[in-house]
Design an enzyme around this catalytic site. Structure first.
Site, PDB file in Angstrom:
ATOM      1  N   GLU A   1      62.750  75.333  21.777  1.00 57.05           N
ATOM      2  CA  GLU A   1      64.078  75.197  22.389  1.00 57.05           C
ATOM      3  C   GLU A   1      64.821  76.526  22.499  1.00 57.05           C
ATOM      4  OE1 GLU A   1      65.270  70.590  21.281  1.00 57.05           O
ATOM      5  OE2 GLU A   1      66.076  72.198  20.031  1.00 57.05           O
TER       6      GLU A   1
ATOM      7  N   GLU B   1      60.069  65.930  23.344  1.00 53.53           N
ATOM      8  CA  GLU B   1      60.841  65.152  22.372  1.00 53.53           C
ATOM      9  C   GLU B   1      61.616  64.073  23.125  1.00 53.53           C
ATOM     10  OE1 GLU B   1      63.329  67.554  19.898  1.00 53.53           O
ATOM     11  OE2 GLU B   1      61.780  69.078  19.551  1.00 53.53           O
TER      12      GLU B   1
END
Length: 653
Positions: free
Chosen positions: A145, A317
Site C-alpha cells: 500500500e 484485500e
C-alpha cells in the site's frame, strides 16, 4: 491457472506453528487458491543486522504448498525493524508541518532516502535468492500500500536533496526554472538550485508550479523505489508475477507509471469504510447504503486499476466483515461479501483475496474481521467465500473485453487541482466519480485510459473531465474519432508549467479551436446554475467566447442565457460541473447519438457488460425484477427477481 480464483492474506508469524497445517487444509477446503504472506515480517526475518532467520518462512511456504495452495510472497519493506531505524533515524518521513513521523506502526520510511533504498534492495535480494525458485511461490507483492497514511509526500532532508537534484536535471539552469515557475511574481527568483526549499514552509501558498514539480518528483521517487524491488525479483524469480496492492482513492502518485513495471495491479477493497470515510454522498445516501457500500465506488476502482497494468488485476484485500479504521465500522449486510467478490470478477479480476484468514486478537487490527474469528470458528464472510468458490468452479466465465465508454484519467490533474482548487469543494476525483456514476446509472460499462497514451478512436463515447494540461498528441487523436468526446470542465486550463495558455483555455482542436474560456467561478454548496432543460452546474462554472464562427455549436444553455454545452464534429465541450440530473441527461443524449443503448437503473441496481454476459448487482434493500429494466436472457446465476445483495449473470440476448 483458472480464469477466476480466490485467495486470502495470512500471517504465519502470528500463530503457533502447530496450527499452520490445519489452517492450510481449511483454506484449501474453502476453495481458496492463493495465500499472501510475509509483507510485514522483517523483524522476524532479520531480528538483527545480518542475522537472518528464514527457516520459519520456508516451513510456512512448504506447509501451504503441500496443501495445494499458491503463495504470494511479500517484500517486508513497509515495516522496517527498530534496529534499522536506530541505525539511520533520518530514514523516517517528515510531515508537511515538519514533524518526524516515528517508529511504532508501519510505513515509517522516506522514499527518497538512499540508505533505506539500499536496505530494501538487500532484504529483497535475500528473499528472492532463497525463495525465488520455490515451486510454491507463484507471485510476489512489492512492499504494501504505497502512500498509505499520507506517506507519499515527505518533507525531509533526503527529499530536499532528491528534489534539488531532480530540478537541476529537468531545468539545467536556475533561470529556466524561474521562467517556468513564474518566480518573478513576489520576488521568488532563485540564483542556485541549492536555494530551493520544499513547498511546505512558505508563509502562504507556494507557487503552484513549485508544488506541481514536487508532486512529480515524489511520484517518480515511489515508482523508482518499486522498480528497484521488481528488478531484483525478476532476476532471481523468473516466471512469477510481480504485483503491488494499491488503495482506494489514492492519487498521490501515478499508478500508470508504477503499473508499467508490474505484471498485475491489485487493490485493497473496503467498501463500507470507503463510503463512511470519504465518499462525496449526502447523509441519506450513506444511511441507505451503510451496510452495502457505494454502488459505484468499488466498480470505479476496478476499472481504473485494470487500466494500470494492461488489463491484469486482482483484489489483494477484500473486506470480509467489519473493519477497524473508519469513523464507524458496520457489519456488511448478509450476502455483500459474495456480491463484492462477484462484482470484481465481472470487471475482470483474476483473483479476489480476502483480508484476512483469522482475526488477530492483539495489536492495532484486533477489531478487523477475518474469515475466521479469533477463537478459530468461522466468521460470516467464510461461508460467503465458500459459496463463491463453488459458483466459479461451476461456471465458465470469460474475461471482459473492451467496454462501451472510456474516461481519460490523469493523476497529475489531481495534483494540479489540489495545488490550486480555486474552490473548497473542487476535487478532480469527485468530478470523475460524478460522471462515472451517471454512466453506471445508464447501464453503460466503462474503461479508463491513461491520458498520455489514450486512443479514443477505439470507443464511441469518450469523456475527458478536468484534464489539467493537454498531453502531446491527444488533441490530434480526438479529431480522428468516429464517435463523440465530452471534454471539460477545466480541461486544458493550464500548460505543463502551470500557466494559463496564451490563447486562453481550453485549447481545443478544430472544429472548436476558436472556443475560449474567458472567466470562471466556483460555486458554494448552496448555489447552482440551472440549465434551460434539466439539471444544473454546481461547484465550477465557465463563460465561453468564440462561438460566432461555429454554426449551431451551442447545444445547451443555462437559464441565464450562457452557453453551457457546445459542440461540432466529434467534440463537445462542457462549461461547468454537472449535477446528477444534468450529467445523466447529457450523457444519455450523447449515447443515443452514437447508438449506444442505455437503461434507467434505480439507485442500487448496477450492471457490468462482459462480452456475451451481463452481470447484475443489487446494492439496494428491496427486490428488483430485472425484466422491468429490460434485462432479460438466460440466467447462468440468479433469477429475474433479484433480492437485496443478489447477483445475476445473464447471457445477453
Amino acid at each position: 491457472m483458472p480464469v477466476r480464483t480466490l485467495g486470502v492474506c495470512y500471517y504465519p508469524e502470528h500463530w503457533p506453528e502447530e496450527i499452520w497445517a490445519e489452517d492450510a487444509s481449511r483454506m484449501k477446503a474453502a476453495g481458496l487458491t492463493f495465500v499472501r504472506i510475509g509483507e510485514f515480517a522483517w523483524s522476524r526475518l532479520e531480528p538483527k543486522r545480518g542475522a537472518y532467520d528464514l527457516d520459519w518462512l520456508a516451513r510456512a511456504i512448504d506447509t501451504l504448498h503441500a496443501a495445494g495452495l499458491k503463495i504470494v510472497l511479500g517484500t517486508p519493506t513497509a515495516t522496517p525493524p527498530k534496529w534499522l531505524v536506530d541505525e539511520m533515524p533520518d530514514m523516517l518521513p517528515v510531515s508537511a508541518e515538519g514533524r518526524v513521523r516515528g517508529f511504532g506502526s508501519r510505513r515509517h520510511y522516506d522514499f527518497s532516502h538512499e540508505g533505506y533504498r539500499a536496505e530494501c534492495a538487500r532484504i529483497t535480494e535475500v528473499l528472492a535468492k532463497r525463495f525465488g525458485d520455490h515451486p510454491g511461490v507463484a507471485a510476489w507483492q512489492t512492499d504494501n500500500e504505497y502512500a498509505c497514511h499520507q506517506t507519499a509526500l515527505s518533507y525531509s532532508a533526503a527529499a530536499l536533496k532528491g528534489f534539488r537534484d531532480w530540478l537541476s536535471r529537468k531545468y539545467q539552469s536556475p533561470d529556466a526554472l524561474n521562467r517556468a515557475w513564474g518566480n518573478v511574481f513576489w520576488s521568488m527568483e532563485y540564483q542556485s538550485f541549492d536555494e530551493i526549499e520544499l513547498p511546505n514552509v512558505a508563509l502562504t501558498e507556494p507557487a503552484p508550479a513549485h508544488v506541481m514539480d514536487f508532486r512529480r518528483y515524489s511520484s517518480e521517487a515511489i515508482v523508482s523505489f518499486n522498480r528497484l524491488q521488481v528488478t531484483i525479483i525478476r532476476r532471481h524469480s523468473p516466471g512469477r508475477d510481480v504485483i503491488h496492492n494499491f488503495m482506494g482513492r489514492t492519487l498521490s502518485f501515478d499508478h500508470f507509471d508504477l503499473g508499467a513495471d508490474l505484471d498485475i495491479s491489485s487493490w485493497d477493497s473496503y467498501p463500507l469504510g470507503f463510503l463512511d470515510q470519504w465518499a462525496e454522498r449526502d447523509p441519506g445516501f450513506k444511511a441507505r447504503f451503510a451496510r452495502a457500500g457505494d454502488p459505484d465506488l468499488q466498480a470505479l476502482h476496478h476499472d481504473l486499476y485494470r487500466a494500470t497494468s494492461n488489463g491484469r488485476w486482482w483484489i489483494m484485500e477484500q473486506q470480509p466483515g467489519p473493519v477497524n479504521w473508519a469513523p464507524h465500522n458496520l457489519a456488511p449486510r448478509d450476502g455483500m461479501v459474495r456480491l463484492w467478490t462477484w462484482e470484481a470478477f465481472a470487471h475482470g479480476a483474476e483473483t479476489v483475496s480476502y483480508f484476512r484468514w483469522r482475526q488477530a486478537p492483539f495489536a492495532q487490527e484486533q477489531m478487523h474481521a477475518g474469515l475466521l474469528r479469533p477463537d478459530n470458528e468461522p466468521a460470516p464472510g467464510l461461508g460467503e467465500a465458500e459459496t463463491v468458490a463453488r459458483e466459479i468452479a461451476a461456471l465458465d466465465l470469460p474475461m471482459p473485453g473492451r467496454a462501451e465508454v472510456a474516461i481519460v484519467f490523469d493523476y497529475p490533474s489531481a495534483w494540479a487541482f489540489e495545488a490550486q482548487p480555486q474552490g473548497r469543494e473542487f476535487s478532480y476525483f469527485a468530478l470523475v466519480v460524478d460522471l462515472y456514476n451517471a454512466l453506471r446509472q445508464l447501464g453503460l460499462s466503462v474503461d479508463f485510459l491513461n491520458a498520455r497514451d489514450a486512443d479514443p478512436s477505439l470507443y464511441r463515447l469518450v469523456l475527458l473531465p478536468g484534464l489539467f494540461a493537454w498531453p502531446e498528441g491527444l488533441r490530434e487523436k480526438l479529431q480522428q474519432m468516429d464517435g463523440l468526446a465530452l471534454i471539460g470542465p477545466r480541461t486544458g486550463s493550464r500548460t505543463e508549467d502551470f500557466a494559463i495558455p496564451p490563447r486562453l483555455p481550453p485549447e481545443l482542436p478544430a472544429p472548436l479551436d476558436a472556443l475560449k474560456v474567458t472567466r470562471v467561478e466556483t460555486l458554494p454548496p448552496q448555489l447552482t446554475v440551472p440549465m434551460e432543460r434539466e439539471g444544473a452546474f454546481k461547484i465550477w462554472r465557465e463563460w465561453l467566447e468564440g462561438l460566432e464562427g461555429i454554426d449551431g455549436s451551442v447545444l445547451q444553455r443555462s437559464r441565464d442565457g450562457e452557453a453551457a454545452l457546445v459542440g461540432a464534429g466529434p467534440l463537445r465541450y462542457l462549461a461547468g460541473w454537472p449535477d446528477a440530473a444534468l450529467a445523466r441527461d447529457l450523457l444519455k443524449t450523447m449515447a443515443d447519438e452514437v447508438g449506444l443503448p442505455t437503461l434507467n437503473l434505480p439507485e442500487g441496481l448496477r450492471l457490468r457488460r462482459s462480452g456475451s454476459l451481463t452481470y447484475v448487482f443489487n446494492y439496494g434493500e428491496e427486490t428488483r425484477r430485472l425484466s422491468d429494466y429490460g434485462l432479460t436472457g438466460h440466467f447462468r446465476l440468479g433469477a429475474d427477481a433479484l433480492p437485496p445483495s443478489g447477483i445475476a449473470v445473464l447471457d445477453r440476448p
